[in-house]
Design an enzyme around this catalytic site. Structure first.
Site, PDB file in Angstrom:
ATOM      1  N   TYR A 132       5.718  -1.619  -3.374  1.00 21.42           N
ATOM      2  CA  TYR A 132       4.622  -0.634  -3.312  1.00 21.42           C
ATOM      3  C   TYR A 132       4.956   0.552  -2.404  1.00 21.42           C
ATOM      4  O   TYR A 132       4.054   1.157  -1.835  1.00 21.42           O
ATOM      5  CB  TYR A 132       3.341  -1.319  -2.847  1.00 21.42           C
ATOM      6  CG  TYR A 132       2.633  -2.083  -3.959  1.00 21.42           C
ATOM      7  CD1 TYR A 132       2.283  -1.446  -5.152  1.00 21.42           C
ATOM      8  CD2 TYR A 132       2.302  -3.429  -3.815  1.00 21.42           C
ATOM      9  CE1 TYR A 132       1.639  -2.139  -6.173  1.00 21.42           C
ATOM     10  CE2 TYR A 132       1.648  -4.115  -4.838  1.00 21.42           C
ATOM     11  CZ  TYR A 132       1.325  -3.464  -6.016  1.00 21.42           C
ATOM     12  OH  TYR A 132       0.676  -4.133  -7.022  1.00 21.42           O
ATOM     13  N   PHE A 184      -5.126   1.839   2.008  1.00 19.08           N
ATOM     14  CA  PHE A 184      -5.253   0.469   1.513  1.00 19.08           C
ATOM     15  C   PHE A 184      -3.913  -0.285   1.472  1.00 19.08           C
ATOM     16  O   PHE A 184      -3.842  -1.407   0.986  1.00 19.08           O
ATOM     17  CB  PHE A 184      -5.908   0.460   0.120  1.00 19.08           C
ATOM     18  CG  PHE A 184      -5.189   1.268  -0.932  1.00 19.08           C
ATOM     19  CD1 PHE A 184      -4.122   0.727  -1.644  1.00 19.08           C
ATOM     20  CD2 PHE A 184      -5.583   2.576  -1.216  1.00 19.08           C
ATOM     21  CE1 PHE A 184      -3.453   1.465  -2.613  1.00 19.08           C
ATOM     22  CE2 PHE A 184      -4.915   3.323  -2.193  1.00 19.08           C
ATOM     23  CZ  PHE A 184      -3.850   2.767  -2.890  1.00 19.08           C
ATOM     24  N   ARG A 223       1.503   0.075 -20.257  1.00 19.52           N
ATOM     25  CA  ARG A 223       0.447   0.693 -19.425  1.00 19.52           C
ATOM     26  C   ARG A 223      -0.848   0.849 -20.236  1.00 19.52           C
ATOM     27  O   ARG A 223      -1.943   0.666 -19.702  1.00 19.52           O
ATOM     28  CB  ARG A 223       0.894   2.053 -18.893  1.00 19.52           C
ATOM     29  CG  ARG A 223       2.134   2.019 -18.021  1.00 19.52           C
ATOM     30  CD  ARG A 223       1.880   1.759 -16.582  1.00 19.52           C
ATOM     31  NE  ARG A 223       1.076   2.767 -15.932  1.00 19.52           N
ATOM     32  CZ  ARG A 223       0.682   2.702 -14.662  1.00 19.52           C
ATOM     33  NH1 ARG A 223       1.013   1.655 -13.908  1.00 19.52           N
ATOM     34  NH2 ARG A 223      -0.051   3.661 -14.123  1.00 19.52           N
ATOM     35  N   THR A 240      -6.293   1.699 -13.647  1.00 22.23           N
ATOM     36  CA  THR A 240      -6.197   0.996 -12.363  1.00 22.23           C
ATOM     37  C   THR A 240      -7.549   0.403 -11.955  1.00 22.23           C
ATOM     38  O   THR A 240      -7.623  -0.739 -11.502  1.00 22.23           O
ATOM     39  CB  THR A 240      -5.729   1.986 -11.268  1.00 22.23           C
ATOM     40  OG1 THR A 240      -4.526   2.606 -11.707  1.00 22.23           O
ATOM     41  CG2 THR A 240      -5.512   1.281  -9.945  1.00 22.23           C
ATOM     42  N   ARG A 261      -6.963  -5.231 -18.139  1.00 22.32           N
ATOM     43  CA  ARG A 261      -7.910  -5.041 -17.029  1.00 22.32           C
ATOM     44  C   ARG A 261      -9.341  -4.881 -17.541  1.00 22.32           C
ATOM     45  O   ARG A 261     -10.290  -5.349 -16.913  1.00 22.32           O
ATOM     46  CB  ARG A 261      -7.491  -3.833 -16.188  1.00 22.32           C
ATOM     47  CG  ARG A 261      -6.263  -4.123 -15.321  1.00 22.32           C
ATOM     48  CD  ARG A 261      -5.734  -2.857 -14.683  1.00 22.32           C
ATOM     49  NE  ARG A 261      -4.641  -3.109 -13.753  1.00 22.32           N
ATOM     50  CZ  ARG A 261      -3.812  -2.171 -13.324  1.00 22.32           C
ATOM     51  NH1 ARG A 261      -3.945  -0.915 -13.733  1.00 22.32           N
ATOM     52  NH2 ARG A 261      -2.845  -2.468 -12.475  1.00 22.32           N
ATOM     53  N   GLU A 269      12.007  -1.927  -9.675  1.00 26.35           N
ATOM     54  CA  GLU A 269      11.157  -3.118  -9.559  1.00 26.35           C
ATOM     55  C   GLU A 269      11.855  -4.353 -10.143  1.00 26.35           C
ATOM     56  O   GLU A 269      11.810  -5.430  -9.563  1.00 26.35           O
ATOM     57  CB  GLU A 269       9.815  -2.854 -10.246  1.00 26.35           C
ATOM     58  CG  GLU A 269       8.988  -1.834  -9.466  1.00 26.35           C
ATOM     59  CD  GLU A 269       7.785  -1.279 -10.224  1.00 26.35           C
ATOM     60  OE1 GLU A 269       7.468  -1.780 -11.324  1.00 26.35           O
ATOM     61  OE2 GLU A 269       7.157  -0.338  -9.702  1.00 26.35           O
TER      62      GLU A 269
END
Ligand code: IDP
Length: 153
Positions: free
Chosen positions: A51, A59, A87, A93, A104, A128
């Site tokens: 990240y 956050f 995606r 998000t 999601r 990643e």
């Protein structure tokens, strides 16, 4: 069209809620190829590297706490335009803005715990995948186990 690889991760909330199978099913049904997968609990340095673009965000600490709080299910997938398409399959998000039919949209309620991660660019996918798996040893299932052989088993 371009053949790409992406990094997909079921986050600790998704693993706890038993969503690994549902998520694998969606990617398989779409026609993507699973290259590697592992259930793992990651340390803070792997999480912080993952990240890194959010280092300065308020956050960031909570995000690292959350992603290291329990096992994640890390995967590398391959397919045509898999970065952009995955995606779309994952959704926005903030799950309250994610469309029904997206992962999601169907399974998450809060952006702090939104079930799944997917790489957002070629560069981040490469970084990643390497962070979680090192260099992939196996190109695809097809290389190790050609479809013709599978039919005769
Ligand atoms: P993405 O996962 O949809 O690519 P990013 O903007 O890269 O979204 O953010 C990474 C992760 O950080 C998100 O999936 C979400 O869990 C978390 N996050 C993003 N914005 C916030 C926020 O405002 N508060 C808490 N967590 C956040």
């Amino acid at each position: 069209m371009s053949l790409q690889r992406t990094f997909i991760m079921v986050k600790p909330d998704g693993v706890k809620r038993g969503l690994i199978g549902e998520i694998i099913k969606r990617f398989e049904q779409k026609g993507f190829t699973l290259l590697n997968a592992e259930l793992m609990t990651i340390d803070r340095s792997k999480a912080e590297y993952h990240y890194m673009e959010h280092q300065e965000k308020p956050f960031f600490g909570e995000l690292v706490d959350f992603i290291t709080s329990g096992p994640v299910f890390a995967m590398a997938w391959e397919g045509e335009n898999v970065i952009e398409v995955s995606r779309l399959m994952i959704g926005k998000t903030d799950p309250s803005e994610a469309m029904p039919g997206t992962i999601r949209g169907d399974f998450a309620a809060a952006k702090e715990e939104n079930v799944i991660h997917g790489s957002d660019s070629l560069l981040s996918a490469e970084r990643e995948i390497e962070n979680f798996f090192g260099l992939l040893k196996r190109r695809s299932l097809e290389d190790d186990f050609p479809f013709e052989d599978r039919k005769s088993v």
